[in-house]
Scaffold this active site. Structure first.
Site, mmCIF file in Angstrom:
data_model
loop_
_atom_site.group_PDB
_atom_site.id
_atom_site.type_symbol
_atom_site.label_atom_id
_atom_site.label_comp_id
_atom_site.label_asym_id
_atom_site.label_seq_id
_atom_site.Cartn_x
_atom_site.Cartn_y
_atom_site.Cartn_z
ATOM 1 N N ASP A 241 41.315 62.270 33.938
ATOM 2 C CA ASP A 241 42.155 63.470 33.849
ATOM 3 C C ASP A 241 42.808 63.734 35.205
ATOM 4 O O ASP A 241 42.152 63.641 36.251
ATOM 5 C CB ASP A 241 41.308 64.680 33.438
ATOM 6 N N ILE A 242 44.113 64.033 35.187
ATOM 7 C CA ILE A 242 44.827 64.349 36.434
ATOM 8 C C ILE A 242 44.482 65.778 36.837
ATOM 9 O O ILE A 242 44.654 66.718 36.048
ATOM 10 C CB ILE A 242 46.350 64.196 36.253
ATOM 11 N N GLU A 284 47.559 65.103 29.966
ATOM 12 C CA GLU A 284 47.370 64.385 31.229
ATOM 13 C C GLU A 284 46.073 63.585 31.247
ATOM 14 O O GLU A 284 45.572 63.211 32.304
ATOM 15 C CB GLU A 284 47.390 65.370 32.409
#
Length: 371
Positions: A241-242, A284
């Protein structure tokens, strides 16, 4: 009227000659039947393989075995909307020159010439009909014996290079050219189907696999592992996950967010193998299946991805954007665990990475060494 000895000999010779012609005809028909059966098997074999790299490898082996050549290579587009035919990395029997150009535009005269041919052509035939520029000379430097167009639905999707024939004759007979045309037709249909599958299972923005297709592959791999009865092969999952992605969109705009997604996807791809599968999980988030990879090895891969993203400065509209990612890792434990379960464990490990300050890698508790 009495038959003279000479007439008897003549009749015997004619009879023998007719028998030989008849025998030759039978042999030729038997060969045709055998070749048709082979083509049927080839069709079944190629249509059972949808993964592009495996398909190309299968085509090359089939071509070399059936046509008795010392080499084979395929030029295809990297994507449907690409304008270049590029030499596939899987090729056999050709000496690659490092500085040579092994790609050719779809509008090049050679492509137009091949498109008009069905059964292919020799380098000599090409030289007599088109100008041999540097691109053509680079292709000729591979010393191919034959160029074969690959066509599907009246559209050229690539071409095949054949190396030298194993037999003394370097020329393909009309019968062999017919076999080449049939194999090329089957190969082209299989490649086209594989590319269509690629289109329908790939995220347009990141060029990674879609979530539903990822789960299909994961379930297939788990089934294969469980069916083997041996605990020799495993797999691991990375959930990525960003960090603070919403802030990037709010600060720089959604176009910048798209660039960040693309760049992170490229890093994930570059840090994993062809045998692995990376997908966009949603928003994301990304997910990666690492084939035949233990928990410790998966942690090393995850750390490599995390560090590469951290060190990357992403340029957008003249500005540098620096991002970090959080990763959760889970590894299959040979306990008939479902695809959903192993992904959920990676997701929980990702949540721990987020809770503990982000920009870190966390291993699922089920995979931690027992005290």
């Amino acid at each position: 009227m009495k038959t003279t000895p000479n007439e008897k000999l003549l009749k015997k010779a004619l009879h023998s000659c007719n028998n030989k012609k008849y025998a030759d005809k039978i042999l030729h028909q038997e060969k045709e039947i055998f070749d048709l059966k082979q083509l049927l098997q080839i069709s079944k074999s190629l249509n059972s393989v949808l993964e592009f790299d495996r398909l190309i490898e299968a085509i090359l082996y089939i071509v070399m075995a059936q046509l008795k050549t010392l080499g084979a290579a395929i030029f295809t587009k990297k994507s449907f909307d690409d304008n270049l035919f590029v030499l596939n990395r899987d090729h056999y029997g050709f000496d690659i020159i490092r500085d040579a150009q092994y790609s050719i535009n779809v509008d090049h005269p050679l492509i137009n010439f091949l498109d008009k041919s069905d059964s292919g052509c020799t380098p000599d035939e090409i030289s007599k009909n088109i100008k041999t520029d540097k691109i053509v000379k680079d292709l000729f430097s591979l010393s191919p014996s034959f160029f074969v167009p690959l066509k599907a639905k009246n559209r050229m999707i690539g071409f095949l290079l054949l190396g030298e024939k194993m037999e003394s004759s370097h020329q393909f007979t009309d019968y062999e050219k017919n076999i080449i045309e049939n194999i090329a037709s089957l190969a082209a249909i299989a490649i086209n189907n594989s590319q269509l599958l690629e289109m329908t299972t790939t995220d347009i923005m990141t060029h990674l696999k879609l979530k539903h297709y990822f789960f299909t592959l994961l379930m297939e791999h788990l089934y294969t592992i469980n069916s083997s009865g041996e605990k020799k092969e495993t797999l691991s999952i990375l959930m990525i996950d960003i960090d603070f992605f919403k802030n990037i969109n709010d600060t720089y705009g959604h176009a910048a967010g798209d660039i960040v997604l693309e760049e992170v996807a490229k890093i994930i791809k570059s840090c994993t193998r062809n045998a692995d599968t990376a997908a966009r999980y949603g928003g994301e988030e990304f997910i990666v299946m690492l084939n035949n990879t233990s928990a410790s090895a998966a942690m090393a891969v995850a750390e490599r991805i995390r560090k590469s993203v951290e060190e990357k400065s992403i340029m957008y509209d003249g500005k540098k954007i620096n991002v970090t990612i959080s990763i959760g890792v889970s590894s299959y434990n040979f306990d008939l665990e479902s695809a959903k379960s192993i992904v959920e464990r990676a997701d929980k490990a990702l949540y721990e990475s987020k809770q503990n300050g982000r920009n870190r890698v966390t291993l699922s508790k089920n995979n931690l060494p027992k005290a």
